[in-house]
Motif scaffolding. Sequence first.
Motif, PDB file in Angstrom:
ATOM      1  N   UNK A   1       0.856  -1.181   0.000  1.00 10.96           N
ATOM      2  CA  UNK A   1       0.000   0.000   0.000  1.00 10.96           C
ATOM      3  C   UNK A   1       0.898   1.238   0.000  1.00 10.96           C
ATOM      4  N   UNK A   2       0.675   2.110  -0.969  1.00 10.26           N
ATOM      5  CA  UNK A   2       1.365   3.400  -1.024  1.00 10.26           C
ATOM      6  C   UNK A   2       0.368   4.401  -0.438  1.00 10.26           C
ATOM      7  N   UNK A   3       0.614   4.884   0.784  1.00  9.53           N
ATOM      8  CA  UNK A   3      -0.395   5.666   1.490  1.00  9.53           C
ATOM      9  C   UNK A   3      -0.685   7.049   0.909  1.00  9.53           C
ATOM     10  N   UNK A   4       0.310   7.682   0.299  1.00 12.37           N
ATOM     11  CA  UNK A   4       0.111   9.047  -0.216  1.00 12.37           C
ATOM     12  C   UNK A   4       0.969   9.233  -1.462  1.00 12.37           C
ATOM     13  N   UNK A   5       0.652  10.259  -2.221  1.00  9.84           N
ATOM     14  CA  UNK A   5       1.414  10.533  -3.442  1.00  9.84           C
ATOM     15  C   UNK A   5       2.875  10.809  -3.097  1.00  9.84           C
ATOM     16  N   UNK A   6       3.813  10.137  -3.774  1.00 11.24           N
ATOM     17  CA  UNK A   6       5.235  10.374  -3.514  1.00 11.24           C
ATOM     18  C   UNK A   6       5.614  11.820  -3.815  1.00 11.24           C
ATOM     19  N   UNK A   7       6.458  12.397  -2.961  1.00 11.91           N
ATOM     20  CA  UNK A   7       6.848  13.794  -3.127  1.00 11.91           C
ATOM     21  C   UNK A   7       8.324  13.966  -3.444  1.00 11.91           C
TER      22      UNK A   7
ATOM     23  N   UNK B   1       7.721  14.615 -13.724  1.00 15.82           N
ATOM     24  CA  UNK B   1       8.181  14.561 -12.333  1.00 15.82           C
ATOM     25  C   UNK B   1       9.678  14.849 -12.312  1.00 15.82           C
ATOM     26  N   UNK B   2      10.079  15.862 -11.554  1.00 15.60           N
ATOM     27  CA  UNK B   2      11.494  16.205 -11.449  1.00 15.60           C
ATOM     28  C   UNK B   2      12.044  15.573 -10.174  1.00 15.60           C
ATOM     29  N   UNK B   3      13.008  14.657 -10.306  1.00 14.60           N
ATOM     30  CA  UNK B   3      13.570  14.015  -9.113  1.00 14.60           C
ATOM     31  C   UNK B   3      14.405  14.986  -8.284  1.00 14.60           C
ATOM     32  N   UNK B   4      14.496  14.711  -6.984  1.00 20.55           N
ATOM     33  CA  UNK B   4      15.330  15.534  -6.106  1.00 20.55           C
ATOM     34  C   UNK B   4      16.775  15.068  -6.118  1.00 20.55           C
ATOM     35  N   UNK B   5      16.996  13.871  -6.639  1.00 18.87           N
ATOM     36  CA  UNK B   5      18.337  13.320  -6.742  1.00 18.87           C
ATOM     37  C   UNK B   5      18.426  12.374  -7.921  1.00 18.87           C
ATOM     38  N   UNK B   6      19.626  12.291  -8.517  1.00 14.70           N
ATOM     39  CA  UNK B   6      19.849  11.406  -9.656  1.00 14.70           C
ATOM     40  C   UNK B   6      21.209  10.747  -9.510  1.00 14.70           C
ATOM     41  N   UNK B   7      21.233   9.436  -9.649  1.00 12.63           N
ATOM     42  CA  UNK B   7      22.502   8.727  -9.724  1.00 12.63           C
ATOM     43  C   UNK B   7      22.857   8.646 -11.202  1.00 12.63           C
TER      44      UNK B   7
END
Length: 120
Positions: A36-42, A60-66
């Motif tokens: 269960x994913x409780x809320x929209x990922x931020x 969707x712009x990620x906050x981090x990128x490898x």
Amino acid sequence: MRILWWLIIVAVALGAFQTKAGEFPAVVEHALGQTVVPAEPERIVAMTNRDAETLLALGVVPVGIQSQLGFEGGVGPWAEPLLRDARPEVWLGMEINYEAVVAIAAFHPLRAGSAVATDR
């Protein structure tokens, strides 16, 4: 815990949600049951350049990128305009940098590839 996130991400990439897009909580069916994913990922981190480009294509712009390919901006020049004004945290190399993910308080690492080991 890492396995759980990988399963969620793979299931999302394969469209295994039982709920409509944008509805939360969301239930994801996968090989080990359901999550269960409780809320929209931020705060999402892209674990590869490919994952970053997938997220950017979805708006969707990620906050981090490898960046496994050594792109200082995290993505290739073809995808840089999709970052808009965002400057995600970027780290280089082939190994997952778990410390970097934790340091930027990312709650949703994304790895959309199909070669995810379930024993780690």
